[in-house]
Write a protein that holds these residues in place. Structure first.
Motif, PDB file in Angstrom:
ATOM      1  N   PHE A   8       0.961  -1.334  -0.052  1.00 30.32           N
ATOM      2  CA  PHE A   8      -0.058  -0.034  -0.101  1.00 30.32           C
ATOM      3  C   PHE A   8       0.860   1.333   0.036  1.00 30.32           C
ATOM      4  N   SER A   9       0.538   2.295  -0.822  1.00 34.14           N
ATOM      5  CA  SER A   9       1.263   3.485  -0.650  1.00 34.14           C
ATOM      6  C   SER A   9       0.302   4.586  -0.986  1.00 34.14           C
ATOM      7  N   VAL A  10       0.428   5.941  -0.370  1.00 38.64           N
ATOM      8  CA  VAL A  10      -0.288   7.229  -0.646  1.00 38.64           C
ATOM      9  C   VAL A  10       0.093   7.507  -2.064  1.00 38.64           C
ATOM     10  N   LEU A  11      -1.022   7.611  -2.938  1.00 38.35           N
ATOM     11  CA  LEU A  11      -0.822   8.275  -4.356  1.00 38.35           C
ATOM     12  C   LEU A  11      -0.987   9.879  -4.127  1.00 38.35           C
ATOM     13  N   ASP A  12      -1.958  10.305  -3.344  1.00 41.04           N
ATOM     14  CA  ASP A  12      -2.463  11.741  -3.386  1.00 41.04           C
ATOM     15  C   ASP A  12      -3.412  12.167  -2.230  1.00 41.04           C
ATOM     16  N   ILE A  13      -3.042  13.303  -1.830  1.00 37.32           N
ATOM     17  CA  ILE A  13      -4.054  13.838  -0.561  1.00 37.32           C
ATOM     18  C   ILE A  13      -4.502  15.113  -1.577  1.00 37.32           C
ATOM     19  N   GLU A  14      -5.981  15.144  -1.599  1.00 36.64           N
ATOM     20  CA  GLU A  14      -6.363  16.367  -2.432  1.00 36.64           C
ATOM     21  C   GLU A  14      -7.821  16.881  -1.561  1.00 36.64           C
ATOM     22  N   GLN A  15      -8.042  18.081  -2.071  1.00 38.16           N
ATOM     23  CA  GLN A  15      -9.281  18.554  -1.301  1.00 38.16           C
ATOM     24  C   GLN A  15     -10.348  19.138  -2.532  1.00 38.16           C
TER      25      GLN A  15
END
Length: 304
Positions: free
Chosen positions: A47-54
């Motif tokens: 598992f890896s974080v692809l993106d954090i958006e709003q």
């Protein structure tokens, strides 16, 4: 004064880049999910974080219509709900891994409805991620995540107005040469309750609640990294003119002998002094001492 600053922050809205603990928490979520899947999966899952958006909740959910399963999570401490979602590729990948597939068969490509088994797997995964989220957020605040219901239609994945603002984290899962996406949508109404905690990066808040499993996994990941070593027997300074005048057969005289100490480097950083030797038909190095930059500097000043 605190009430005034709170009102100013509320008026300005929430910005993800002003919540430095949020990426830290999501990194913990990714690492913990991978760790938890080891107990139920026949092959490793990454598992890896692809993106954090709003953005707006409705706009975030729209791309997943008829292509994902969502779990609506209740968070009593925030008096709010959270959306946890698994896209079609994620679900098919996890199901195959859990039932021992090796990735040799072609992946599912049709748009069929999800089977009962796949929905049950999603329910179990949602419970697993709830535990992970609860543990990960405990670094900064108490937040208990509980599964309320599952939805396959994004229109029914309602956690407030679809025009309401939210932060979303997208995770990539990889296993048996396949991949999929998991996403978590947190409405601003819930984040507002813990804005100050997520905006703080003091050592006391982070260090006092370290997760030993997360620390162990980070240490294991770092120690498995490939590192190139370079052994230097001797170095010689010559001019560019000397280099251009060289021709095949010329010799460069070195001051080193077979007993001279060898400097061992990694990424241009000296690490150890070693002794050159030979065994089993190959050259080998025996580490004799740790390289001390301060001592070497003093030695250069004294001409040693």
């Amino acid at each position: 004064m605190s009430d005034v600053s709170d009102k100013l922050l509320d008026a300005a809205g929430i910005q993800v880049d002003r919540l430095p603990m949020l990426p830290v928490i999501f990194d913990r979520v990714a690492n913990s999910c991978a760790e938890q899947m080891r107990a139920v999966a026949a092959s490793p899952c990454y598992f890896s974080v692809l993106d954090i958006e709003q953005g707006r909740i409705g706009e975030m959910l729209e791309p997943y219509e008829a292509n994902a399963v969502t779990a609506i999570l209740e968070v009593p401490e925030w008096d709010s709900e959270v959306v946890l979602g698994f896209d079609r590729d994620f679900i098919f990948t996890i199901v195959e891994v859990m039932f021992g597939a090796d990735g040799q068969e072609m992946p599912e490509e049709d748009g069929r409805t999800f089977s009962n088994i796949e929905m049950k797997v999603c329910a179990k995964l949602a419970e697993l991620v709830c535990d992970v989220l609860t543990q990960s957020f405990s670094v900064v605040t108490k937040a208990t995540f509980r599964v309320e219901r599952l939805e396959t239609r994004m229109h029914f994945a309602v956690i407030g107005r679809r025009t309401a603002q939210a932060a979303a984290a997208k995770f990539l899962v990889q296993a048996i040469n396949r991949g999929g996406e998991m996403f978590i949508i947190l409405p601003y109404a819930g984040l507002q309750m813990v804005r100050r905690a997520l905006g703080s990066t003091t050592t006391a808040e982070v260090g006092g609640s370290r997760d030993p499993d997360w620390v162990r996994q980070m240490r294991a990941g770092v120690t498995r990294a490939d590192v190139k070593l370079r052994a230097i027997l001797d170095e010689k300074m010559i001019t560019l003119g000397d280099i251009t005048a060289m021709k095949p057969g010329d010799l460069i005289q070195l001051s080193a002998t077979p007993k001279s100490p060898v400097k061992l480097e990694a990424n241009n950083q000296a690490l150890f002094w070693c002794q050159l030797g030979q065994a089993d038909g190959v050259y080998k190095l025996r580490v004799d001492d740790v390289f001390d930059p301060e001592q070497e500097f003093i030695g250069d000043l004294l001409g040693n």
